[in-house]
Design a protein around this motif. Sequence first.
Motif, PDB file in Angstrom:
ATOM      1  N   HIS A  35       0.715  -1.182  -0.092  1.00 38.92           N
ATOM      2  CA  HIS A  35      -0.078   0.026   0.109  1.00 38.92           C
ATOM      3  C   HIS A  35       0.651   1.281  -0.102  1.00 38.92           C
ATOM      4  O   HIS A  35       0.506   2.071  -0.728  1.00 38.92           O
ATOM      5  CB  HIS A  35      -0.882   0.008   1.157  1.00 38.92           C
ATOM      6  CG  HIS A  35      -1.942   1.263   1.241  1.00 38.92           C
ATOM      7  ND1 HIS A  35      -2.897   1.250   0.406  1.00 38.92           N
ATOM      8  CD2 HIS A  35      -1.989   2.363   2.113  1.00 38.92           C
ATOM      9  CE1 HIS A  35      -3.630   2.448   0.586  1.00 38.92           C
ATOM     10  NE2 HIS A  35      -3.013   3.087   1.790  1.00 38.92           N
ATOM     11  N   GLU A  36       1.840   1.237   0.858  1.00 35.54           N
ATOM     12  CA  GLU A  36       2.620   2.501   1.030  1.00 35.54           C
ATOM     13  C   GLU A  36       3.424   2.780  -0.195  1.00 35.54           C
ATOM     14  O   GLU A  36       3.651   4.080  -0.664  1.00 35.54           O
ATOM     15  CB  GLU A  36       3.509   2.555   2.081  1.00 35.54           C
ATOM     16  CG  GLU A  36       4.710   1.655   2.167  1.00 35.54           C
ATOM     17  CD  GLU A  36       4.306   0.150   2.577  1.00 35.54           C
ATOM     18  OE1 GLU A  36       5.273  -0.697   2.740  1.00 35.54           O
ATOM     19  OE2 GLU A  36       3.155  -0.137   3.062  1.00 35.54           O
ATOM     20  N   LEU A  37       3.815   1.767  -1.130  1.00 36.83           N
ATOM     21  CA  LEU A  37       4.660   1.929  -2.289  1.00 36.83           C
ATOM     22  C   LEU A  37       3.783   2.318  -3.558  1.00 36.83           C
ATOM     23  O   LEU A  37       4.139   3.310  -4.303  1.00 36.83           O
ATOM     24  CB  LEU A  37       5.286   0.684  -2.619  1.00 36.83           C
ATOM     25  CG  LEU A  37       6.533   0.596  -3.523  1.00 36.83           C
ATOM     26  CD1 LEU A  37       7.339   1.779  -3.469  1.00 36.83           C
ATOM     27  CD2 LEU A  37       7.215  -0.509  -3.787  1.00 36.83           C
ATOM     28  N   HIS A  38       2.628   1.828  -3.360  1.00 38.63           N
ATOM     29  CA  HIS A  38       1.643   2.353  -4.740  1.00 38.63           C
ATOM     30  C   HIS A  38       0.956   3.860  -4.267  1.00 38.63           C
ATOM     31  O   HIS A  38       0.788   4.471  -5.408  1.00 38.63           O
ATOM     32  CB  HIS A  38       0.726   1.289  -5.104  1.00 38.63           C
ATOM     33  CG  HIS A  38      -0.595   1.079  -4.118  1.00 38.63           C
ATOM     34  ND1 HIS A  38      -1.583   1.883  -3.861  1.00 38.63           N
ATOM     35  CD2 HIS A  38      -0.837  -0.149  -3.472  1.00 38.63           C
ATOM     36  CE1 HIS A  38      -2.421   1.434  -2.864  1.00 38.63           C
ATOM     37  NE2 HIS A  38      -1.970   0.361  -2.869  1.00 38.63           N
ATOM     38  N   ASP A  39       1.104   3.937  -2.956  1.00 34.13           N
ATOM     39  CA  ASP A  39       0.719   5.411  -2.640  1.00 34.13           C
ATOM     40  C   ASP A  39       1.818   6.322  -3.213  1.00 34.13           C
ATOM     41  O   ASP A  39       1.443   7.495  -3.540  1.00 34.13           O
ATOM     42  CB  ASP A  39       0.416   5.684  -1.404  1.00 34.13           C
ATOM     43  CG  ASP A  39      -0.899   5.216  -0.952  1.00 34.13           C
ATOM     44  OD1 ASP A  39      -1.957   4.832  -2.036  1.00 34.13           O
ATOM     45  OD2 ASP A  39      -1.414   5.136   0.190  1.00 34.13           O
ATOM     46  N   GLU A  40       3.147   5.783  -2.856  1.00 29.52           N
ATOM     47  CA  GLU A  40       4.091   6.821  -3.118  1.00 29.52           C
ATOM     48  C   GLU A  40       4.318   6.903  -4.705  1.00 29.52           C
ATOM     49  O   GLU A  40       4.923   8.010  -5.085  1.00 29.52           O
ATOM     50  CB  GLU A  40       5.502   6.164  -2.428  1.00 29.52           C
ATOM     51  CG  GLU A  40       6.945   6.942  -2.546  1.00 29.52           C
ATOM     52  CD  GLU A  40       7.893   6.180  -1.987  1.00 29.52           C
ATOM     53  OE1 GLU A  40       8.855   6.180  -2.715  1.00 29.52           O
ATOM     54  OE2 GLU A  40       7.761   5.537  -0.864  1.00 29.52           O
TER      55      GLU A  40
END
Length: 89
Positions: A35-40
């Motif tokens: 999740h945090e990577l696709h948000d980034e």
Amino acid sequence: MPVLEDGGRLPYVPSMTKHLRLVAVGDDIAVILPHELHDELDVRAGGTVVVKRTAGGVTLAADREYARSIALAREVMERDREALAILAR
């Protein structure tokens, strides 16, 4: 926080190393983005990313040009729906 020789402090930088899970999808292999990577990266399911080969391996980046092209195409299709329907006949 680490301290430099001159007394300054290094800023906190989250780990740049991410371990990604691979899953089989038919004859292909897909990468699961946490999740945090696709948000980034600001990507969503159905979007595209660019994988570039580098001397040290590969890099992964959002494909902004493709996303803009698709958004523009959708805008034109919605705005000119009637004209496109006539042309499709």
